[in-house]
Design an enzyme around this catalytic site. Structure first.
Site, PDB file in Angstrom:
ATOM      1  CD  GLU A   1     -22.778 -14.510   3.691  1.00  0.00           C
ATOM      2  OE1 GLU A   1     -23.139 -15.718   3.434  1.00  0.00           O
ATOM      3  OE2 GLU A   1     -22.102 -13.989   2.881  1.00  0.00           O
TER       4      GLU A   1
ATOM      5  CB  SER B   1     -21.947  -8.639  22.658  1.00  0.00           C
ATOM      6  OG  SER B   1     -21.519  -9.275  21.594  1.00  0.00           O
TER       7      SER B   1
ATOM      8  CD  GLN C   1     -24.611  -9.096  15.025  1.00  0.00           C
ATOM      9  OE1 GLN C   1     -24.056  -9.706  13.783  1.00  0.00           O
ATOM     10  NE2 GLN C   1     -23.579 -10.037  16.077  1.00  0.00           N
ATOM     11  N   GLY C   2     -28.855  -9.498  18.543  1.00  0.00           N
ATOM     12  CA  GLY C   2     -28.700  -9.629  20.194  1.00  0.00           C
ATOM     13  C   GLY C   2     -27.610 -10.039  19.975  1.00  0.00           C
TER      14      GLY C   2
END
Lengths: 353, 383
Positions: free
Chosen positions: B242, B126, B123-124
């Site tokens: 989640e 921050s 996941q990109g």
């Protein structure tokens, strides 16, 4: 399925107790002095709350540990000056475990007769019948008899009238009396001897409801001060908008939620788990709550500022309530030592379960 | 209230335990380096998938089994207690993001390989200038003449960036919109020209995460997830959603670590000391507080309530429990932690520190509780 939440009936009990507790609770020392305890006690009896731990025909308690927790939390939150913990839970549970005569239990459930448990001087356990000097009758308002253990297993009751002197304790809402009389010659044995598992069950339930009382006080104290922080203005702003205040209150909320989760599990385990597991859950709940409750009460006094340190204010009543809850059936250190014994095996030094 | 497994859950747990005893890779913790660990994790994901343990709560039409989240919680709990690597963490929320917001094409193309582990995702989110204040992210996605998006910027804390095939990227598509509204989400092939991941070595000496440089990376417009400007919403709802079941894995891991520390204390002859006993007991109590709070959160989820800001309580409890556990471990091994005789304790200590930073720092969690649970006022300046 893990259902760590109250079911519908338990939710209804909580709502019912919320409004009942509101009508018997206290908001300042004058309320306590003027409170009509008899009326409050009758209201609890009428709602069936005093007989929750009386056994039904099958030998099961009519109300679960979770029910008792709900009642204790509501009364703790309302600062009710009524001996629910001492009489309806600690004493009645002992009487029921020992198989006390049905008419005696019925009178307890009806609110017609109260017993108080005589605790050792450090409040950590039941006093021995042959060593009552200095024992403390806990939550003894209107109790005619105190309960003690002979030979560590036989339940006896001794008259308190004339033998126990009321003492002004820290908590203004619950009465303590110190046993000053000589070891009574007329101690009356009740029911059958208790075995160690009975005493474990009793202690597990007792620790849990005492902790539940503290959880109620923690939550109510926090709710009150959070409401205050939205009204009180300093430097032209509501003090509740300051991050320093917000973080203190958030930490107090975390304590409330964590304590409540531990107490709920312990309350469920008190009826449903093996005695050793129930005892571990109860000591866990007590250890957490005993240290968190005073932390929350102190945070609340701090956020109120000066007014929260005055006699007429409610804040110190919460602190006083949890100061007593912390000690009854052992303080946090006591429960931590029991947790260690249960997980690591017996440790050094003699101490009773 | 009932904390027991139903008969079906108990049977599932028993089957799972047997399967784990036979299949969990025992060599994970001792693996030589991060590359070796990544390879084991990939095989592990495939093994879990082949045995039917991935995406159990997903809808059937997307390859799931429509089971209650309780089964994911049991999976996380049992895997956490085994020697195997954790359950692949992003599958569930990425899956939810894709089947909730994705086009039919997205679903067909990405869900099967996400579930099986054939394609690994990162996941990109921050950036160097957007950590806790994630909505301040500056990575830009601008449309070019052919209608594709061109991405420029730098991402930080992209866990597994160097081992991933695809990325869920947040980038600013509308610099004029309010900061939460101008962000969109994209599904990006990490082999696209212009993407350069570089490992970040953390304080424990391990390259556990990465920074990723994005230089004129072209993303076809049909790889936007959801609508333009919906990126913040997608990221927040799916990530919050989640948490519960996955948290259970951290808890059994905590219990495993506590057991190991208890054994260390016993081996060093310290368990007779009253102060050591009290501290070990306190570590157990904090772990229980965390476990039982998460059980309540999970119950809310199971009963159909949307997860909300109360999840911050669990995050704070987890940070506190794990960090005080490693304080205890440091104290138990004493000088060994600094003379190189107890490297595991030292590494564990440094791994425990950023728990109160990542996933929203403890300070942010307290803000969220104060604002959204206690309804304390936010100052105008902080809006």
């Amino acid at each position: 399925m893990v259902l760590a939440l109250l079911n519908d009936e338990q939710q209804m009990l909580r709502e019912m107790m919320g409004s009942l507790a509101g009508s018997v609770g206290a908001g300042n020392p004058r309320d306590i002095a003027e409170s009509d305890r008899g009326k409050g006690w009758a209201a609890l009896a009428e709602a069936g709350m005093l007989g929750l731990r009386v056994r039904d025909g099958s030998g099961a308690p009519t109300g679960s540990g979770v029910d008792a927790m709900i009642v204790a939390e509501a009364l703790g939150g309302a600062l009710a000056p009524l001996p629910y913990l001492g009489s309806a839970v600690l004493a009645t549970e002992l009487l029921a475990l020992a198989g006390a005569p049905a008419d005696l239990l019925q009178r307890a459930a009806d609110g017609a007769e109260r017993h108080a448990v005589l605790l050792t001087r450090d409040l950590s356990g039941i006093a021995a019948a042959d060593d009552l000097g200095g024992a403390i009758a806990f939550d003894s308002w209107g109790a005619a008899h105190g309960l003690a253990l002979a030979d560590g297993r036989r339940l006896v009751r001794v008259p308190l009238d004339g033998a126990a002197k009321r003492r002004p304790g820290a908590d203004l809402t619950r009465e303590l009396a110190r046993f000053t009389g000589p070891a009574p010659a007329d101690a009356e044995e009740i029911g059958r001897p208790l075995d160690p598992a009975d005493l474990d069950c009793w202690r597990a339930l007792g620790l849990t409801v005492v902790a539940a009382d503290a959880v109620g006080a923690m939550r109510a104290a926090l709710d009150g001060v959070v409401a205050y922080s939205k009204e009180r203005v300093a430097y032209g702003q509501q003090i509740g908008s300051f991050q320093a205040i917000q973080h203190m209150c958030a930490d107090a909320l975390v304590h409330c939620e964590a304590a409540s989760a531990c107490v709920s599990y312990a309350a469920w385990a008190a009826d449903e788990a093996e005695p050793a597991d129930a005892l571990l859950a109860a000591h866990t709940a007590k250890a957490y709550t005993a240290s968190a409750a005073l932390d929350v009460a102190e945070t609340v006094m701090q956020v109120y500022g000066g007014i929260g340190h005055t006699w007429e204010h409610v804040a110190h009543l919460y602190a006083r309530r949890v100061l007593l809850d912390r000690q009854v059936l052992g303080d946090a250190g006591h429960s931590l030592r029991r947790v260690a014994d249960l997980r690591l095996g017996e440790g050094p030094g003699p101490e009773e379960g | 209230m009932d904390f027991r497994d139903t008969p079906e859950e108990a049977a599932f747990r028993a089957r799972l335990r047997d399967w784990l005893a036979a299949n969990a890779p025992a060599d994970y913790d001792a693996a030589a380096d991060h590359d070796a660990k990544a390879a084991i994790r990939r095989r592990w994901h495939r093994g879990l998938y082949d045995a039917g343990y991935m995406g159990m709560a997903w809808p059937r039409e997307y390859g799931g089994q429509d089971l209650s989240p309780v089964y994911d919680a049991i999976l996380n709990e049992e895997v956490g207690a085994s020697d195997g690597p954790p359950v692949p963490g992003q599958v569930n929320y990425l899956g939810r993001a894709i089947y909730t917001y994705g086009s039919e094409e997205h679903k067909r193309r990405f869900l099967p390989s996400l579930l099986s582990g054939e394609i690994q995702w990162c996941q990109g989110f921050s950036e160097p200038g957007a950590g806790s204040d994630l909505a301040a992210l500056q990575t830009r996605a601008e449309r070019n003449a052919s209608g594709d998006y061109v991405v420029n910027g730098q991402k930080m804390w992209t866990s597994g960036g160097q081992y991933s095939d695809w990325c869920l990227l947040l980038a600013r598509t509308d610099p004029d919109a309010p900061k939460h509204k101008g962000i969109s989400a994209f599904l990006v092939d990490m082999k696209s020209p212009g993407i350069t991941p570089r490992p970040i070595v953390l304080a424990d000496g391990e390259p556990e995460t990465s920074e990723v440089f994005w230089d004129d990376v072209v993303i076809p417009a049909d790889q936007m997830l959801g609508r333009p400007g919906q990126g913040w919403h997608i990221a927040m709802t799916t990530v919050t959603y989640e948490r519960g079941p996955a948290d259970v894995g951290m808890i059994s891991n905590y219990r495993k670590t506590l057991r190991a520390i208890e054994e260390t204390a016993a081996a060093r002859g310290l368990t007779a000391r009253p102060e050591v006993r009290e501290r070990l007991a306190r570590a157990y109590v904090l772990g229980e507080a965390l476990r039982l709070n998460v059980a309540q959160q999970l119950s809310l989820r199971v009963s159909g309530r949307e997860p909300g800001p109360e999840g911050s309580v669990g995050k704070l409890l987890w940070s506190r429990a794990e960090q005080s556990l490693y304080h205890l471990a440091l104290d138990l091994v004493g000088a060994d932690a600094v003379t190189g005789a107890a490297p595991d304790v030292l590494a564990g200590y440094f791994r425990s520190r950023p728990i109160s930073v990542y996933g929203g720092s403890s300070q942010i969690q307290r803000n969220l509780l104060a604002w959204h649970i206690l309804s304390m006022p936010r100052k105008p300046s902080s809006r």
